[in-house]
Write a protein that holds these residues in place. Structure first.
Motif, mmCIF file in Angstrom:
data_model
loop_
_atom_site.group_PDB
_atom_site.id
_atom_site.type_symbol
_atom_site.label_atom_id
_atom_site.label_comp_id
_atom_site.label_asym_id
_atom_site.label_seq_id
_atom_site.Cartn_x
_atom_site.Cartn_y
_atom_site.Cartn_z
ATOM 1 N N ARG A 13 56.498 9.801 72.501
ATOM 2 C CA ARG A 13 56.526 11.133 71.885
ATOM 3 C C ARG A 13 57.610 11.259 70.820
ATOM 4 N NH1 ARG A 13 57.596 16.020 75.691
ATOM 5 N NH2 ARG A 13 59.735 15.315 75.436
ATOM 6 N N ASP A 14 58.814 10.799 71.090
ATOM 7 C CA ASP A 14 59.897 10.944 70.121
ATOM 8 C C ASP A 14 59.590 10.188 68.829
ATOM 9 O OD1 ASP A 14 61.214 12.538 71.907
ATOM 10 O OD2 ASP A 14 62.717 11.040 72.461
ATOM 11 N N GLU A 15 59.055 8.976 68.965
ATOM 12 C CA GLU A 15 58.697 8.199 67.776
ATOM 13 C C GLU A 15 57.593 8.893 66.980
ATOM 14 O OE1 GLU A 15 56.972 3.804 66.528
ATOM 15 O OE2 GLU A 15 57.554 4.155 68.605
ATOM 16 N N ALA A 16 56.601 9.410 67.672
ATOM 17 C CA ALA A 16 55.517 10.132 66.998
ATOM 18 C C ALA A 16 56.052 11.389 66.320
ATOM 19 C CB ALA A 16 54.424 10.485 67.999
ATOM 20 N N THR A 17 56.973 12.096 66.981
ATOM 21 C CA THR A 17 57.569 13.295 66.401
ATOM 22 C C THR A 17 58.278 12.963 65.093
ATOM 23 O OG1 THR A 17 57.824 14.355 68.558
ATOM 24 C CG2 THR A 17 59.253 15.146 66.788
ATOM 25 N N GLU A 18 59.037 11.871 65.095
ATOM 26 C CA GLU A 18 59.750 11.465 63.884
ATOM 27 C C GLU A 18 58.774 11.142 62.747
ATOM 28 O OE1 GLU A 18 62.314 8.260 65.023
ATOM 29 O OE2 GLU A 18 63.592 9.567 66.237
ATOM 30 N N LYS A 19 57.670 10.483 63.067
ATOM 31 C CA LYS A 19 56.677 10.129 62.052
ATOM 32 C C LYS A 19 55.971 11.367 61.502
ATOM 33 C CE LYS A 19 55.848 5.421 63.640
ATOM 34 N NZ LYS A 19 54.874 4.495 64.244
ATOM 35 N N ILE A 20 55.641 12.296 62.379
ATOM 36 C CA ILE A 20 55.010 13.551 61.933
ATOM 37 C C ILE A 20 55.973 14.312 61.038
ATOM 38 C CG2 ILE A 20 54.181 15.814 62.682
ATOM 39 C CD1 ILE A 20 53.171 14.370 65.257
ATOM 40 N N ASP A 21 57.228 14.393 61.450
ATOM 41 C CA ASP A 21 58.236 15.101 60.669
ATOM 42 C C ASP A 21 58.374 14.489 59.273
ATOM 43 O OD1 ASP A 21 60.296 17.199 60.605
ATOM 44 O OD2 ASP A 21 61.671 15.498 60.397
ATOM 45 N N LYS A 22 58.379 13.182 59.209
ATOM 46 C CA LYS A 22 58.486 12.500 57.913
ATOM 47 C C LYS A 22 57.255 12.787 57.048
ATOM 48 C CE LYS A 22 59.532 8.226 55.607
ATOM 49 N NZ LYS A 22 60.717 8.472 54.855
ATOM 50 N N ALA A 23 56.065 12.737 57.646
ATOM 51 C CA ALA A 23 54.833 13.011 56.899
ATOM 52 C C ALA A 23 54.848 14.431 56.340
ATOM 53 C CB ALA A 23 53.606 12.797 57.790
ATOM 54 N N ILE A 24 55.299 15.383 57.138
ATOM 55 C CA ILE A 24 55.374 16.775 56.684
ATOM 56 C C ILE A 24 56.383 16.909 55.554
ATOM 57 C CG2 ILE A 24 56.062 19.113 57.367
ATOM 58 C CD1 ILE A 24 54.817 18.439 60.143
ATOM 59 N N SER A 25 57.516 16.242 55.683
ATOM 60 C CA SER A 25 58.523 16.288 54.617
ATOM 61 C C SER A 25 57.993 15.692 53.321
ATOM 62 C CB SER A 25 59.790 15.545 55.051
ATOM 63 O OG SER A 25 60.412 16.228 56.110
ATOM 64 N N LEU A 26 57.298 14.558 53.414
ATOM 65 C CA LEU A 26 56.712 13.939 52.219
ATOM 66 C C LEU A 26 55.675 14.848 51.579
ATOM 67 C CD1 LEU A 26 56.348 10.257 53.472
ATOM 68 C CD2 LEU A 26 57.923 11.095 51.721
ATOM 69 N N PHE A 27 54.838 15.462 52.402
ATOM 70 C CA PHE A 27 53.840 16.393 51.894
ATOM 71 C C PHE A 27 54.513 17.563 51.188
ATOM 72 C CE2 PHE A 27 51.287 20.241 52.430
ATOM 73 C CZ PHE A 27 50.140 19.868 51.743
ATOM 74 N N GLY A 28 55.539 18.111 51.815
ATOM 75 C CA GLY A 28 56.270 19.225 51.214
ATOM 76 C C GLY A 28 56.874 18.854 49.870
ATOM 77 N N GLU A 29 57.451 17.660 49.791
ATOM 78 C CA GLU A 29 58.027 17.199 48.528
ATOM 79 C C GLU A 29 56.943 17.048 47.457
ATOM 80 O OE1 GLU A 29 60.490 16.236 45.553
ATOM 81 O OE2 GLU A 29 61.073 17.034 47.506
ATOM 82 N N MET A 30 55.802 16.528 47.842
ATOM 83 C CA MET A 30 54.703 16.378 46.884
ATOM 84 C C MET A 30 54.237 17.744 46.374
ATOM 85 S SD MET A 30 52.551 13.334 48.745
ATOM 86 C CE MET A 30 51.256 13.258 47.522
ATOM 87 N N ILE A 31 54.110 18.706 47.269
ATOM 88 C CA ILE A 31 53.681 20.056 46.862
ATOM 89 C C ILE A 31 54.727 20.681 45.942
ATOM 90 C CG2 ILE A 31 53.308 22.419 47.717
ATOM 91 C CD1 ILE A 31 50.866 20.637 48.066
ATOM 92 N N ARG A 32 56.012 20.499 46.256
ATOM 93 C CA ARG A 32 57.060 21.041 45.387
ATOM 94 C C ARG A 32 56.983 20.426 43.989
ATOM 95 N NH1 ARG A 32 59.481 21.141 50.329
ATOM 96 N NH2 ARG A 32 60.431 19.064 50.158
ATOM 97 N N GLN A 33 56.708 19.133 43.915
ATOM 98 C CA GLN A 33 56.580 18.480 42.609
ATOM 99 C C GLN A 33 55.375 19.026 41.836
ATOM 100 O OE1 GLN A 33 58.784 16.425 41.140
ATOM 101 N NE2 GLN A 33 60.067 16.802 42.917
ATOM 102 N N ILE A 34 54.276 19.258 42.531
ATOM 103 C CA ILE A 34 53.093 19.855 41.881
ATOM 104 C C ILE A 34 53.417 21.262 41.402
ATOM 105 C CG2 ILE A 34 50.727 20.665 42.258
ATOM 106 C CD1 ILE A 34 50.494 18.310 44.328
ATOM 107 N N THR A 35 54.163 22.020 42.204
ATOM 108 C CA THR A 35 54.552 23.378 41.831
ATOM 109 C C THR A 35 55.427 23.383 40.587
ATOM 110 O OG1 THR A 35 54.438 24.060 44.145
ATOM 111 C CG2 THR A 35 55.647 25.497 42.678
ATOM 112 N N ILE A 36 56.336 22.420 40.498
ATOM 113 C CA ILE A 36 57.199 22.314 39.311
ATOM 114 C C ILE A 36 56.357 21.973 38.082
ATOM 115 C CG2 ILE A 36 59.007 20.906 38.243
ATOM 116 C CD1 ILE A 36 60.263 20.737 41.119
ATOM 117 N N ALA A 37 55.425 21.035 38.244
ATOM 118 C CA ALA A 37 54.592 20.605 37.119
ATOM 119 C C ALA A 37 53.577 21.672 36.703
ATOM 120 C CB ALA A 37 53.868 19.309 37.473
#
Length: 64
Positions: A13-37
């Motif tokens: 569970r902890d390893e999966a939680t870390e991976k989900i958290d990273k995926a969400i962070s990457l998605f958020g960063e991508m959306i922020r970049q699209i918002t800037i552009a």
């Protein structure tokens, strides 16, 4: 580690939680970049964000 995503009590569970958290962070960063552009397309508006979340949910469950 907190069970932020309500995962089952399993030894991985902890390893999966870390991976989900990273995926969400990457998605958020991508959306922020699209918002800037593309600042005037509506990202950040409730209806637009709900549509994005709906597609993410669909993607989790097998694709759109």
């Amino acid at each position: 580690m907190d069970n932020t995503y309500a995962l089952y009590d399993h030894k991985e569970r902890d390893e999966a939680t870390e991976k989900i958290d990273k995926a969400i962070s990457l998605f958020g960063e991508m959306i922020r970049q699209i918002t800037i552009a593309h600042p005037d397309v509506g990202i950040g508006d409730t209806e637009t964000d709900e549509c994005i979340v709906d597609d993410v949910y669909s993607e989790i469950h097998g694709g759109r």
